[in-house]
Write a protein that holds these residues in place. Structure first.
Motif, PDB file in Angstrom:
ATOM      1  N   VAL A 132       0.842  -1.206   0.000  1.00 36.86           N
ATOM      2  CA  VAL A 132       0.000   0.000   0.000  1.00 36.86           C
ATOM      3  C   VAL A 132       0.873   1.250   0.000  1.00 36.86           C
ATOM      4  CG1 VAL A 132      -1.656   1.341   1.340  1.00 36.86           C
ATOM      5  CG2 VAL A 132      -1.973  -1.128   1.086  1.00 36.86           C
ATOM      6  N   LEU A 133       1.916   1.261   0.829  1.00 33.83           N
ATOM      7  CA  LEU A 133       2.808   2.417   0.892  1.00 33.83           C
ATOM      8  C   LEU A 133       3.554   2.623  -0.427  1.00 33.83           C
ATOM      9  CD1 LEU A 133       4.381   2.080   4.470  1.00 33.83           C
ATOM     10  CD2 LEU A 133       2.719   3.781   3.689  1.00 33.83           C
ATOM     11  N   GLY A 139       0.917   6.695 -10.219  1.00 30.72           N
ATOM     12  CA  GLY A 139       2.094   7.103 -10.987  1.00 30.72           C
ATOM     13  C   GLY A 139       2.028   6.602 -12.423  1.00 30.72           C
ATOM     14  N   GLY A 140       3.127   6.749 -13.122  1.00 24.01           N
ATOM     15  CA  GLY A 140       3.155   6.408 -14.537  1.00 24.01           C
ATOM     16  C   GLY A 140       3.693   5.034 -14.849  1.00 24.01           C
ATOM     17  N   HIS A 141       3.816   4.163 -13.835  1.00 22.65           N
ATOM     18  CA  HIS A 141       4.428   2.850 -14.064  1.00 22.65           C
ATOM     19  C   HIS A 141       3.530   1.721 -13.567  1.00 22.65           C
ATOM     20  CE1 HIS A 141       8.001   5.148 -14.980  1.00 22.65           C
ATOM     21  NE2 HIS A 141       7.952   5.702 -13.794  1.00 22.65           N
ATOM     22  N   ILE A 142       2.216   1.913 -13.692  1.00 23.60           N
ATOM     23  CA  ILE A 142       1.272   0.922 -13.174  1.00 23.60           C
ATOM     24  C   ILE A 142       1.471  -0.435 -13.846  1.00 23.60           C
ATOM     25  CG2 ILE A 142      -1.166   0.321 -12.960  1.00 23.60           C
ATOM     26  CD1 ILE A 142      -1.788   3.303 -12.783  1.00 23.60           C
ATOM     27  N   LEU A 143       1.622  -0.432 -15.175  1.00 26.86           N
ATOM     28  CA  LEU A 143       1.785  -1.694 -15.892  1.00 26.86           C
ATOM     29  C   LEU A 143       3.019  -2.443 -15.410  1.00 26.86           C
ATOM     30  CD1 LEU A 143       1.058  -3.705 -18.100  1.00 26.86           C
ATOM     31  CD2 LEU A 143       2.334  -2.276 -19.727  1.00 26.86           C
ATOM     32  N   GLY A 270       7.357   6.846  -0.902  1.00 27.99           N
ATOM     33  CA  GLY A 270       6.484   5.721  -0.565  1.00 27.99           C
ATOM     34  C   GLY A 270       7.081   4.399  -1.003  1.00 27.99           C
ATOM     35  N   MET A 271       7.764   4.398  -2.156  1.00 26.85           N
ATOM     36  CA  MET A 271       8.409   3.181  -2.644  1.00 26.85           C
ATOM     37  C   MET A 271       9.527   2.748  -1.697  1.00 26.85           C
ATOM     38  SD  MET A 271       8.453   0.875  -5.031  1.00 26.85           S
ATOM     39  CE  MET A 271       7.415   1.662  -6.270  1.00 26.85           C
ATOM     40  N   ILE A 272      10.267   3.699  -1.165  1.00 26.00           N
ATOM     41  CA  ILE A 272      11.366   3.383  -0.249  1.00 26.00           C
ATOM     42  C   ILE A 272      10.824   2.759   1.040  1.00 26.00           C
ATOM     43  CG2 ILE A 272      13.216   4.348   1.167  1.00 26.00           C
ATOM     44  CD1 ILE A 272      13.598   6.458  -1.025  1.00 26.00           C
ATOM     45  N   TYR A 273       9.834   3.428   1.651  1.00 24.84           N
ATOM     46  CA  TYR A 273       9.289   2.922   2.914  1.00 24.84           C
ATOM     47  C   TYR A 273       8.520   1.615   2.701  1.00 24.84           C
ATOM     48  CZ  TYR A 273      10.423   7.522   4.821  1.00 24.84           C
ATOM     49  OH  TYR A 273      11.088   8.656   5.219  1.00 24.84           O
TER      50      TYR A 273
END
Length: 304
Positions: A132-133, A139-143, A270-273
């Motif tokens: 979730v975090l 963002g632009g990388h959903i796929l 958020g990606m880091i955490y």
């Protein structure tokens, strides 16, 4: 010490997958690039393994089915992972791919009858919070994010199959499985074309023109062939589950660092955490699942 050093080099080689995929600059269709990578990897393994072991590479006559199935799963897993690298930053792919231990548990629970422990509830909760975090649907990388999550399931299916078949010792069959994977991907060479195999790319920072096929060769030999070869050696002296514990933390961190240094890819906060929580939960789950299980299959090179 030599095992630790080799494990470090293996981790570096695995972490370069995204780098070499991106360095081709889409000049080779990713489906064809995957075929090149497995072909180069198979050739490398067939040369390197007999030299390292001093034994001839035996054709797996009595193990054709497993060799072909594992080859299919390797081809699928590598193809999906490398495709994700073309549509998302390296950090996103390696972090979301690290959901693999959770799929491994689910498949092992469904198909192998492995029982859950109470603390698995907390571990899964941490993993969900991490996802979730990390915000895979923003963002632009959903796929790329979703493909990486799916690839974690593919890798888990491969590990679960090996456990079902009782694979626990390393052997030379990985070279044949890699070749089987290359054969399975060979139609893509016709469907998507060979790509710009004679072209080159100019790098201002180096002042050099380097051939595009150099990166395809590196993807096959360095990132794939050498990694599998090194792991097959490491697992002869290092417990398979210990390897898995190290790999699940170190490889994504190294890959993310390379993405930042080479392509200036900066992961979102958020990606880091979220990634840290997901990696930590995966480490914890792998550790819990390995308790009392001995030398369990954790990698495709365990297909003796």
């Amino acid at each position: 010490m030599r095992t630790a050093l080799l494990l470090f080099v293996i981790t570096l080689s695995e972490a370069t997958i995204g780098v070499f995929v991106k360095l081709t600059d889409d000049r080779i269709p990713i489906q064809t690039l995957n075929f090149y990578a497995l072909t180069f990897a198979a050739i490398f393994l067939m040369v390197a393994m007999p030299l390292a072991t001093g034994a001839r590479l035996r054709f797996p006559r009595g193990n054709m089915k497993d060799t072909a199935i594992i080859g299919l799963l390797i081809a699928l897993q590598i193809s999906v992972f490398n495709f994700a690298m073309t549509v998302a930053p390296i950090a996103n792919v390696v972090i979301f791919w690290s959901i693999a231990p959770f799929f491994t548990f689910i498949f092992s629970w469904l198909f192998l009858g492995e029982k859950a422990k109470r603390n698995y509830i907390l571990i899964f909760a941490l993993a969900i919070i991490g996802i979730v975090l990390a915000k895979p649907l923003e963002g632009g990388h959903i796929l790329g994010n979703l493909v990486a999550l799916a690839d974690g399931a593919v890798y888990a299916a491969m590990v679960t199959y090996m456990r079902y078949e009782g694979k626990s010792e390393t052997g030379n069959d990985i070279a044949w499985s890699m070749l089987a994977g290359a054969v399975i991907l060979s139609p893509f060479l016709v469907l998507f074309g060979p790509g710009d195999i004679t072209g080159s790319i100019h790098y201002e920072s180096l002042g050099l023109d380097l051939p595009i096929m150099l990166w395809a060769l590196c993807l096959g030999v360095v990132s794939t062939g050498f990694a599998y070869f090194g792991i097959s050696i490491v697992l002869k002296t290092l417990n398979a589950n210990t390897y898995a514990l190290v790999d699940i933390i170190v490889s994504p961190v190294v890959a993310t660092t390379l993405g930042y240094l080479i392509f200036s890819e900066v992961p979102a906060q958020g990606m880091i955490y979220g990634g840290a929580l997901l990696l930590g939960a995966g480490f914890w789950l792998t550790r819990e699942m390995s308790r009392g299980m001995g030398q369990r299959a954790v990698h495709p090179c365990q297909c003796a």
